[in-house]
Design an enzyme around this catalytic site. Sequence first.
Site, PDB file in Angstrom:
ATOM      1  N   HIS A 236       0.875  -1.164   0.000  1.00 35.47           N
ATOM      2  CA  HIS A 236       0.000   0.000   0.000  1.00 35.47           C
ATOM      3  C   HIS A 236       0.916   1.219   0.000  1.00 35.47           C
ATOM      4  O   HIS A 236       1.866   1.282   0.783  1.00 35.47           O
ATOM      5  CB  HIS A 236      -0.882  -0.021   1.246  1.00 35.47           C
ATOM      6  N   ARG A 258      -6.189   9.615  -1.452  1.00 24.35           N
ATOM      7  CA  ARG A 258      -5.691   9.961  -2.794  1.00 24.35           C
ATOM      8  C   ARG A 258      -6.851  10.029  -3.777  1.00 24.35           C
ATOM      9  O   ARG A 258      -6.869  10.868  -4.670  1.00 24.35           O
ATOM     10  CB  ARG A 258      -4.654   8.943  -3.265  1.00 24.35           C
TER      11      ARG A 258
END
Length: 573
Positions: A236, A258
């Site tokens: 991640h 994001r």
Amino acid sequence: MRRLRTDILILGSGGAGLFAALHAQAANPSLSITIAVKGLLGKCGCTRMVQGGYNVALAAGDSVERHFMDTIEGGKWLPDQDLAWTLVTGAIERVHELENEIGCFFDRNPDGTIHQKAFAGQTFDRTVHKGDLTGIEIINRLAEQVWVRGIARLEEHRALEFILTADLSALAGVLLVDMRDGEYVLVEAQAVLLATGGGPTMYRFHTPSGDKSCDGMAMALAAGLPLRDMEMVQFHPTGLLAGAHTRMTGTVLEEGLRGAGGYLLDGNGERFMQKYDPRGERATRDIVSRAIYAEMRAGRTTPNGGVWLSMAHLGADNVRRQFKGMVERCADCGFDLAGGRVEVVPTAHYMMGGVEFAAGCTTTLTGLFVAGEDSGGVHGANRLGGNGVANSTVFGGIAGDAMAAWVAREGSFRVSDSGAVDAAIARAERPFDSGQASDLEAIREQLHTTMWDDAGIVRDAASLARAARSLDALAQRLHGYALPSAARTRAFNLTWHDWLNLTNLVAVSRAIVRAAVARENSRGAHFRADFPEPGELSATTFIRVREHAGALDVEAIPVRFTRVRPGASLLAS
Ligand SMILES: Cc1cc2nc3c(=O)[nH]c(=O)nc-3n(C[C@H](O)[C@H](O)[C@H](O)COP(=O)(O)OP(=O)(O)OC[C@H]3O[C@@H](n4cnc5c(N)ncnc54)[C@H](O)[C@@H]3O)c2cc1C
């Protein structure tokens, strides 16, 4: 040693294990079902930690075909297409079941429809969520259902080894240890579900819960089951970097940050993602992780050696409202996510690889079923954020249905090989026998360094050879390890369990390295600096690793494009 009998034994109480229990019981309420779990039911595993949410094609304009194509393209054409199709179609049924039967309540739009947010690597906003703490909602409601239905529980019981029949033709039961008193427990079952949830905790920075140490995959390897895609470990991109002194380092800051427009900045405060991918911060996890790693290797880092995640341009109040849990987590570590910047580093998050399985969650071992993160083949080379909990709940439910039907059709209690039980106990007892007392912490450090530096985000032949040598040495040290004389009780002996955890992690790390050596191209999560090209898509193979006579055999198997060929699409153009 205690002995128990149950029609169905489920190992693990994450989304896969709990769904399996509920479905098996609904299919046949007269079955005895037992969940054995290393922690406390409802309080352990990674499903509880799910932040972002659950991918499902619900909204007008979205479709299962679109979700499927995102999954296949995100997985770099390596997924088993029939399993991926089952995932995307089953997710619709399962999310309705979660709300209408299990009692979850997901966030809503003003018109009452379920809110779906953006996640990276997807062409449609399809991630269902409960704020940014979705897993707690799912696991709490599932656990309540399991409690109320009287399904038997063996909590703080750790599965050690599969016990086969004497002719090795089928699974007879599982040897466990009751962690509370250290007593061994042999559970004989007609059907067993492996749902211990993988967990790449062999890497220095990692996100999964501390109870996860790839136990199920190590058990499967030891029983000679084939594992696929083990080289595919997902990092991640945004693990919290809060210093070496805190376990909060490595924990994940969710992808929705994001997705909502968060920026990644190098140590000089410059955005850099556009250099690596036109989608910028919304590129898939593999690309963003590699980009951050490249910036780190180039020395453009923050004070603790990572990069910055910045949300302030989206408005502090807005960030606080949308990402309450994340803002609080960062504040606990002294960072202001809403109005300032947070240091982040890529962190090992998920294993796309695992036990090979077929529709119905069956494995090559009669009586053994698998679901969730212990299984391989659904995600291929890269898992889309939001497809993990969909995977565990969809296939957990399928496994429950399938086990109930299988027990009715051809189940039986099989006689376990008593020699195998004795041998398994002797293996678990090894550190109580004489040996060399050594420092487990030093072994863990060495394992973390080996996997992060040499078998991590970027690998090559030389680094993988180093990793293989280091893992052999670690396996030797663990084999010869003796518990200190002050730590020789069997009740709640966390040092003993640490040894068991590390032994499993080293065994599975070896499988990762073996598969990574075999894949001489770069695809999805697997990047070889010495073979940077992805290879011909139409000739894609997946890597199968299997333990045989103490060694790891490896095979490359052509992927069958059963629903769509590379370059084609299920979507109308
Ligand atoms: C921080 C974090 C955030 C995530 N966010 C998302 C997200 O937003 N969306 C998404 O789709 N996915 C997400 N994931 C991934 C997701 O959690 C997993 O894909 C999925 O939930 C795994 O489910 P599972 O049932 O296979 O395993 P788990 O939920 O991990 O359950 C495994 C169970 O097995 C037990 N166990 C382990 N070893 C043994 C043993 N030896 N004996 C007995 N029991 C054992 C454990 O105690 C646990 O109960 C996230 C993961 C993490 C770590």
